[in-house]
Design a protein around this motif. Structure first.
Motif, PDB file in Angstrom:
ATOM      1  N   GLU A 179      43.266  25.347  24.871  1.00 35.48           N
ATOM      2  CA  GLU A 179      43.773  23.985  24.707  1.00 35.48           C
ATOM      3  C   GLU A 179      45.262  23.918  25.035  1.00 35.48           C
ATOM      4  O   GLU A 179      45.726  22.974  25.697  1.00 35.48           O
ATOM      5  CB  GLU A 179      43.526  23.525  23.275  1.00 35.48           C
ATOM      6  CG  GLU A 179      43.860  22.066  23.019  1.00 35.48           C
ATOM      7  CD  GLU A 179      42.959  21.104  23.771  1.00 35.48           C
ATOM      8  OE1 GLU A 179      43.384  19.946  23.965  1.00 35.48           O
ATOM      9  OE2 GLU A 179      41.851  21.510  24.172  1.00 35.48           O
ATOM     10  N   ARG A 180      46.023  24.924  24.622  1.00 37.01           N
ATOM     11  CA  ARG A 180      47.460  24.945  24.929  1.00 37.01           C
ATOM     12  C   ARG A 180      47.691  25.077  26.427  1.00 37.01           C
ATOM     13  O   ARG A 180      48.584  24.432  26.992  1.00 37.01           O
ATOM     14  CB  ARG A 180      48.129  26.105  24.176  1.00 37.01           C
ATOM     15  CG  ARG A 180      48.276  25.873  22.679  1.00 37.01           C
ATOM     16  CD  ARG A 180      49.252  26.863  22.073  1.00 37.01           C
ATOM     17  NE  ARG A 180      48.824  28.236  22.263  1.00 37.01           N
ATOM     18  CZ  ARG A 180      48.085  28.906  21.389  1.00 37.01           C
ATOM     19  NH1 ARG A 180      47.689  28.322  20.257  1.00 37.01           N
ATOM     20  NH2 ARG A 180      47.746  30.164  21.619  1.00 37.01           N
ATOM     21  N   GLU A 181      46.891  25.922  27.095  1.00 39.53           N
ATOM     22  CA  GLU A 181      47.035  26.082  28.540  1.00 39.53           C
ATOM     23  C   GLU A 181      46.686  24.790  29.265  1.00 39.53           C
ATOM     24  O   GLU A 181      47.334  24.426  30.252  1.00 39.53           O
ATOM     25  CB  GLU A 181      46.150  27.227  29.029  1.00 39.53           C
ATOM     26  CG  GLU A 181      46.610  28.603  28.570  1.00 39.53           C
ATOM     27  CD  GLU A 181      45.695  29.698  29.043  1.00 39.53           C
ATOM     28  OE1 GLU A 181      44.629  29.371  29.625  1.00 39.53           O
ATOM     29  OE2 GLU A 181      46.020  30.886  28.829  1.00 39.53           O
ATOM     30  N   ARG A 182      45.664  24.087  28.786  1.00 35.58           N
ATOM     31  CA  ARG A 182      45.284  22.819  29.429  1.00 35.58           C
ATOM     32  C   ARG A 182      46.401  21.789  29.293  1.00 35.58           C
ATOM     33  O   ARG A 182      46.756  21.093  30.253  1.00 35.58           O
ATOM     34  CB  ARG A 182      44.002  22.287  28.804  1.00 35.58           C
ATOM     35  CG  ARG A 182      43.473  21.009  29.451  1.00 35.58           C
ATOM     36  CD  ARG A 182      42.287  20.476  28.696  1.00 35.58           C
ATOM     37  NE  ARG A 182      42.637  20.086  27.357  1.00 35.58           N
ATOM     38  CZ  ARG A 182      43.232  18.924  27.043  1.00 35.58           C
ATOM     39  NH1 ARG A 182      43.545  18.055  28.007  1.00 35.58           N
ATOM     40  NH2 ARG A 182      43.523  18.634  25.801  1.00 35.58           N
ATOM     41  N   GLU A 183      46.969  21.690  28.081  1.00 30.73           N
ATOM     42  CA  GLU A 183      48.051  20.738  27.860  1.00 30.73           C
ATOM     43  C   GLU A 183      49.275  21.087  28.705  1.00 30.73           C
ATOM     44  O   GLU A 183      49.955  20.198  29.238  1.00 30.73           O
ATOM     45  CB  GLU A 183      48.425  20.715  26.377  1.00 30.73           C
ATOM     46  CG  GLU A 183      47.336  20.141  25.473  1.00 30.73           C
ATOM     47  CD  GLU A 183      47.702  20.211  24.020  1.00 30.73           C
ATOM     48  OE1 GLU A 183      48.774  20.811  23.711  1.00 30.73           O
ATOM     49  OE2 GLU A 183      46.938  19.694  23.173  1.00 30.73           O
ATOM     50  N   ALA A 184      49.557  22.390  28.851  1.00 31.34           N
ATOM     51  CA  ALA A 184      50.715  22.808  29.652  1.00 31.34           C
ATOM     52  C   ALA A 184      50.508  22.456  31.115  1.00 31.34           C
ATOM     53  O   ALA A 184      51.446  22.051  31.813  1.00 31.34           O
ATOM     54  CB  ALA A 184      50.939  24.306  29.488  1.00 31.34           C
ATOM     55  N   ARG A 185      49.265  22.619  31.618  1.00 32.57           N
ATOM     56  CA  ARG A 185      49.009  22.257  33.023  1.00 32.57           C
ATOM     57  C   ARG A 185      49.151  20.761  33.242  1.00 32.57           C
ATOM     58  O   ARG A 185      49.661  20.318  34.271  1.00 32.57           O
ATOM     59  CB  ARG A 185      47.609  22.723  33.423  1.00 32.57           C
ATOM     60  CG  ARG A 185      47.533  24.172  33.877  1.00 32.57           C
ATOM     61  CD  ARG A 185      46.229  24.466  34.588  1.00 32.57           C
ATOM     62  NE  ARG A 185      45.091  24.354  33.673  1.00 32.57           N
ATOM     63  CZ  ARG A 185      44.607  25.370  32.972  1.00 32.57           C
ATOM     64  NH1 ARG A 185      45.176  26.561  33.057  1.00 32.57           N
ATOM     65  NH2 ARG A 185      43.578  25.206  32.169  1.00 32.57           N
ATOM     66  N   GLU A 186      48.701  19.972  32.270  1.00 31.04           N
ATOM     67  CA  GLU A 186      48.828  18.516  32.410  1.00 31.04           C
ATOM     68  C   GLU A 186      50.282  18.078  32.425  1.00 31.04           C
ATOM     69  O   GLU A 186      50.639  17.111  33.099  1.00 31.04           O
ATOM     70  CB  GLU A 186      48.080  17.830  31.265  1.00 31.04           C
ATOM     71  CG  GLU A 186      46.562  17.971  31.348  1.00 31.04           C
ATOM     72  CD  GLU A 186      45.864  17.335  30.167  1.00 31.04           C
ATOM     73  OE1 GLU A 186      46.586  16.911  29.224  1.00 31.04           O
ATOM     74  OE2 GLU A 186      44.618  17.247  30.168  1.00 31.04           O
ATOM     75  N   LYS A 187      51.130  18.790  31.686  1.00 29.23           N
ATOM     76  CA  LYS A 187      52.557  18.452  31.649  1.00 29.23           C
ATOM     77  C   LYS A 187      53.338  19.118  32.779  1.00 29.23           C
ATOM     78  O   LYS A 187      54.533  18.894  32.913  1.00 29.23           O
ATOM     79  CB  LYS A 187      53.150  18.876  30.304  1.00 29.23           C
ATOM     80  CG  LYS A 187      52.567  18.115  29.115  1.00 29.23           C
ATOM     81  CD  LYS A 187      53.161  18.623  27.805  1.00 29.23           C
ATOM     82  CE  LYS A 187      52.572  17.898  26.616  1.00 29.23           C
ATOM     83  NZ  LYS A 187      53.133  18.387  25.324  1.00 29.23           N
ATOM     84  N   GLY A 188      52.676  19.976  33.536  1.00 32.99           N
ATOM     85  CA  GLY A 188      53.346  20.671  34.629  1.00 32.99           C
ATOM     86  C   GLY A 188      54.188  21.836  34.173  1.00 32.99           C
ATOM     87  O   GLY A 188      55.038  22.327  34.925  1.00 32.99           O
ATOM     88  N   GLU A 189      53.994  22.280  32.945  1.00 27.34           N
ATOM     89  CA  GLU A 189      54.786  23.383  32.415  1.00 27.34           C
ATOM     90  C   GLU A 189      54.220  24.743  32.770  1.00 27.34           C
ATOM     91  O   GLU A 189      54.921  25.750  32.678  1.00 27.34           O
ATOM     92  CB  GLU A 189      54.873  23.268  30.888  1.00 27.34           C
ATOM     93  CG  GLU A 189      55.566  21.991  30.421  1.00 27.34           C
ATOM     94  CD  GLU A 189      55.522  21.854  28.917  1.00 27.34           C
ATOM     95  OE1 GLU A 189      54.908  22.741  28.296  1.00 27.34           O
ATOM     96  OE2 GLU A 189      56.099  20.902  28.376  1.00 27.34           O
ATOM     97  N   LEU A 190      52.949  24.778  33.163  1.00 27.60           N
ATOM     98  CA  LEU A 190      52.314  26.056  33.448  1.00 27.60           C
ATOM     99  C   LEU A 190      52.161  26.219  34.949  1.00 27.60           C
ATOM    100  O   LEU A 190      51.515  25.414  35.617  1.00 27.60           O
ATOM    101  CB  LEU A 190      50.930  26.125  32.781  1.00 27.60           C
ATOM    102  CG  LEU A 190      50.227  27.472  32.819  1.00 27.60           C
ATOM    103  CD1 LEU A 190      51.023  28.498  32.017  1.00 27.60           C
ATOM    104  CD2 LEU A 190      48.810  27.367  32.261  1.00 27.60           C
TER     105      LEU A 190
END
Length: 227
Positions: A179-190
């Protein structure tokens, strides 16, 4: 030779002690034994009882069983003639489980008679003290049945078998990580550090297959011979 034997025995009993101490729970255990022969109208009737004061110690079990009468033996022989099974039901109760848990186990009636009514009863215990299974098996003693004043004696041995639980996967932590990785990809942080092929292989492979098939179905015309 004697000292070596003593060392081996000490090592063996030390291993049993260490294995038993892995039990997190300690308390009393009672196993009521019922069987399916000479029960009149009932499906199961009493055969005996096993009581244990300490699950952690695993020793000192008291086995109290009712001797077999001639009627028991006759019914066993009738089952043996048709290669039938002799079935026992065990009802396990403990300090934390006073309602009781039932377990069924069967052996060939002919084998039980041939080995002089000699059997082994094993109770499989988890580290929390819960009994997960009770098995009943005939030992290869090949001894004759022992008849006393009260009837034919049942020769039973009882053992506690300690079961180690397999490690349980931490599913909740893994889901939270995804879930954290998904949220980071949506925010462009990953950042996606995969190679070009790893990212777009699902587009490249169909094109490559199409080119190969086209080349196989449309071969170049053979060159004309010299005039």
């Amino acid at each position: 030779m004697q000292s070596r034997l003593v060392s081996i025995l000490c090592f063996y009993f030390l291993g049993l002690f260490n294995y038993a101490t892995c039990i997190d729970y300690d308390g009393w255990l009672n196993i009521k034994i019922e069987h399916s022969i000479n029960c009149n109208t009932e499906k199961y009737c009493s055969r005996g009882n096993i009581s244990l004061k300490s699950i952690r110690a695993g020793a000192g079990a008291i086995i109290d069983q009712i001797p077999f009468t001639k009627e028991h033996i006759d019914e066993l022989k009738s089952l043996a003639e048709i290669d039938g099974f002799y079935t026992i039901r065990t009802v396990v109760t403990s300090a934390d489980n006073t309602r009781g848990t039932d377990f069924l186990s069967s052996v060939k009636a002919g084998s039980f008679i041939a080995n002089g009514l000699t059997d082994v009863i094993n109770a499989w215990v988890l580290p929390n003290g819960a009994v997960t299974a009770v098995s009943f098996q005939v030992t290869n003693s090949s001894q004759p049945m022992q008849k006393g004043s009260n009837g034919f004696k049942i020769n039973s041995s009882f053992y506690l078998r300690y079961v180690e639980q397999a490690p349980v996967p931490d599913t909740a932590s893994y889901i939270q990580k995804l879930e954290r990785e998904r949220e980071a990809r949506e925010k462009g942080e990953l950042k996606d550090n995969r190679s070009f092929l790893a990212k777009y292989w699902m587009y490249i492979v169909p094109i490559a297959i199409f080119v190969m098939i086209s080349g196989a179905t449309n071969p170049e015309p053979a060159g004309q011979g010299a005039r």
